[in-house]
Motif scaffolding. Structure first.
Motif, PDB file in Angstrom:
ATOM      1  N   GLY A 138       0.828  -1.204   0.000  1.00 56.20           N
ATOM      2  CA  GLY A 138       0.000   0.000   0.000  1.00 56.20           C
ATOM      3  C   GLY A 138       0.861   1.251   0.000  1.00 56.20           C
ATOM      4  O   GLY A 138       1.967   1.255   0.541  1.00 56.20           O
ATOM      5  N   TRP A 139       0.357   2.316  -0.606  1.00 54.98           N
ATOM      6  CA  TRP A 139       1.107   3.571  -0.667  1.00 54.98           C
ATOM      7  C   TRP A 139       0.139   4.742  -0.708  1.00 54.98           C
ATOM      8  O   TRP A 139      -1.025   4.596  -1.074  1.00 54.98           O
ATOM      9  CB  TRP A 139       2.053   3.592  -1.864  1.00 54.98           C
ATOM     10  CG  TRP A 139       1.364   3.600  -3.204  1.00 54.98           C
ATOM     11  CD1 TRP A 139       1.054   4.693  -3.964  1.00 54.98           C
ATOM     12  CD2 TRP A 139       0.876   2.467  -3.925  1.00 54.98           C
ATOM     13  NE1 TRP A 139       0.413   4.323  -5.115  1.00 54.98           N
ATOM     14  CE2 TRP A 139       0.288   2.944  -5.120  1.00 54.98           C
ATOM     15  CE3 TRP A 139       0.861   1.093  -3.697  1.00 54.98           C
ATOM     16  CZ2 TRP A 139      -0.298   2.111  -6.059  1.00 54.98           C
ATOM     17  CZ3 TRP A 139       0.290   0.265  -4.636  1.00 54.98           C
ATOM     18  CH2 TRP A 139      -0.275   0.782  -5.801  1.00 54.98           C
ATOM     19  N   ASP A 140       0.646   5.888  -0.320  1.00 49.43           N
ATOM     20  CA  ASP A 140      -0.145   7.116  -0.347  1.00 49.43           C
ATOM     21  C   ASP A 140      -0.095   7.715  -1.740  1.00 49.43           C
ATOM     22  O   ASP A 140       0.979   7.974  -2.285  1.00 49.43           O
ATOM     23  CB  ASP A 140       0.406   8.144   0.652  1.00 49.43           C
ATOM     24  CG  ASP A 140       0.249   7.697   2.090  1.00 49.43           C
ATOM     25  OD1 ASP A 140      -0.722   6.965   2.379  1.00 49.43           O
ATOM     26  OD2 ASP A 140       1.092   8.077   2.926  1.00 49.43           O
ATOM     27  N   VAL A 141      -1.259   7.926  -2.338  1.00 56.90           N
ATOM     28  CA  VAL A 141      -1.346   8.603  -3.630  1.00 56.90           C
ATOM     29  C   VAL A 141      -1.248  10.108  -3.409  1.00 56.90           C
ATOM     30  O   VAL A 141      -0.538  10.809  -4.109  1.00 56.90           O
ATOM     31  CB  VAL A 141      -2.662   8.238  -4.354  1.00 56.90           C
ATOM     32  CG1 VAL A 141      -2.823   9.034  -5.640  1.00 56.90           C
ATOM     33  CG2 VAL A 141      -2.718   6.743  -4.616  1.00 56.90           C
ATOM     34  N   ASN A 142      -1.974  10.604  -2.401  1.00 57.54           N
ATOM     35  CA  ASN A 142      -1.875  11.989  -1.950  1.00 57.54           C
ATOM     36  C   ASN A 142      -2.302  12.016  -0.481  1.00 57.54           C
ATOM     37  O   ASN A 142      -2.453  10.963   0.139  1.00 57.54           O
ATOM     38  CB  ASN A 142      -2.705  12.940  -2.839  1.00 57.54           C
ATOM     39  CG  ASN A 142      -4.175  12.590  -2.869  1.00 57.54           C
ATOM     40  OD1 ASN A 142      -4.761  12.221  -1.854  1.00 57.54           O
ATOM     41  ND2 ASN A 142      -4.787  12.694  -4.045  1.00 57.54           N
ATOM     42  N   ASP A 143      -2.531  13.197   0.073  1.00 55.90           N
ATOM     43  CA  ASP A 143      -2.869  13.296   1.496  1.00 55.90           C
ATOM     44  C   ASP A 143      -4.191  12.621   1.845  1.00 55.90           C
ATOM     45  O   ASP A 143      -4.416  12.257   2.998  1.00 55.90           O
ATOM     46  CB  ASP A 143      -2.929  14.768   1.927  1.00 55.90           C
ATOM     47  CG  ASP A 143      -1.550  15.401   1.959  1.00 55.90           C
ATOM     48  OD1 ASP A 143      -0.555  14.642   2.016  1.00 55.90           O
ATOM     49  OD2 ASP A 143      -1.464  16.646   1.939  1.00 55.90           O
ATOM     50  N   ASN A 144      -5.087  12.482   0.886  1.00 50.43           N
ATOM     51  CA  ASN A 144      -6.417  11.939   1.167  1.00 50.43           C
ATOM     52  C   ASN A 144      -6.698  10.591   0.512  1.00 50.43           C
ATOM     53  O   ASN A 144      -7.802  10.067   0.659  1.00 50.43           O
ATOM     54  CB  ASN A 144      -7.490  12.929   0.695  1.00 50.43           C
ATOM     55  CG  ASN A 144      -7.393  14.248   1.421  1.00 50.43           C
ATOM     56  OD1 ASN A 144      -7.195  14.278   2.626  1.00 50.43           O
ATOM     57  ND2 ASN A 144      -7.508  15.333   0.675  1.00 50.43           N
ATOM     58  N   LEU A 145      -5.743  10.030  -0.203  1.00 52.04           N
ATOM     59  CA  LEU A 145      -6.015   8.820  -0.967  1.00 52.04           C
ATOM     60  C   LEU A 145      -4.860   7.830  -0.854  1.00 52.04           C
ATOM     61  O   LEU A 145      -3.698   8.203  -0.996  1.00 52.04           O
ATOM     62  CB  LEU A 145      -6.233   9.188  -2.449  1.00 52.04           C
ATOM     63  CG  LEU A 145      -6.640   8.069  -3.397  1.00 52.04           C
ATOM     64  CD1 LEU A 145      -7.982   7.480  -2.998  1.00 52.04           C
ATOM     65  CD2 LEU A 145      -6.693   8.600  -4.818  1.00 52.04           C
TER      66      LEU A 145
END
Length: 173
Positions: A138-145
């Motif tokens: 898993g990884w952060d796409v942006n601050d909210n996703l």
């Protein structure tokens, strides 16, 4: 520890069964287990493993009373013993790897000719081997996703069904 399940009542199937008994008896177990849990590398590697032995008296099981009708009944003595282990590894942030395996030898220790059970027969619905592998990232796409990708594999060996037929083992991806 010691445990038990209460017995109970049952309805007569739509068959003419002479001397049908409308109840089944309680069963009981003595269960013994040894377990180890360990963590390493700041919790990034976790191991959980155990071995067990269960002595079972008057085991409750499904009984074929004819024409495919099954009722709850008692099958005599049994034992279930084996081992299982699970390891979880998180080599870096976002990646999670899991593996587990279990071996169970669950069999009757008392013959019951009326139920066609011989000492040594495998208990129904208990596979000897189960295993699984899981990987996800898993990884952060942006601050909210957040996004993730993963997959798993599961294996279950053959087992007996309620009337003693061996069902095939299977794997799932």
């Amino acid at each position: 520890y010691r445990g038990f399940r209460p017995g109970g009542g049952r309805s007569q199937p739509p068959l003419d069964i002479p001397d049908f008994v409308y109840t089944y008896n309680p069963d009981s177990v003595w269960s013994y287990e040894a377990e180890i849990k360990a963590k390493a590398l700041d919790g990034r590697v976790v191991l959980d493993a155990d071995g067990f032995h269960i002595d079972w008296s008057n085991i409750q099981t499904l009984i074929d009373v004819g024409d495919g009708f099954l009722v709850q009944g008692n099958g005599g003595g049994a034992v279930s013993q084996g081992a299982e282990a699970q390891v979880q590894v998180m080599p870096f942030r976002g990646l999670n790897l899991n593996a587990s395996v279990a071996y169970t030898d669950a069999h009757y220790t008392d013959p019951n000719p009326g139920l066609f059970i011989a000492a040594g027969d495998q208990i129904q619905f208990v596979p000897k081997v189960t295993a699984s592998l899981l990987a996800d990232y898993g990884w952060d796409v942006n601050d909210n996703l957040q996004a993730f990708v993963g997959g798993d594999y599961r294996y279950r060996s053959s087992e007996l069904d309620a009337i003693g037929f061996r069902t095939p083992g299977f794997s799932q991806w």
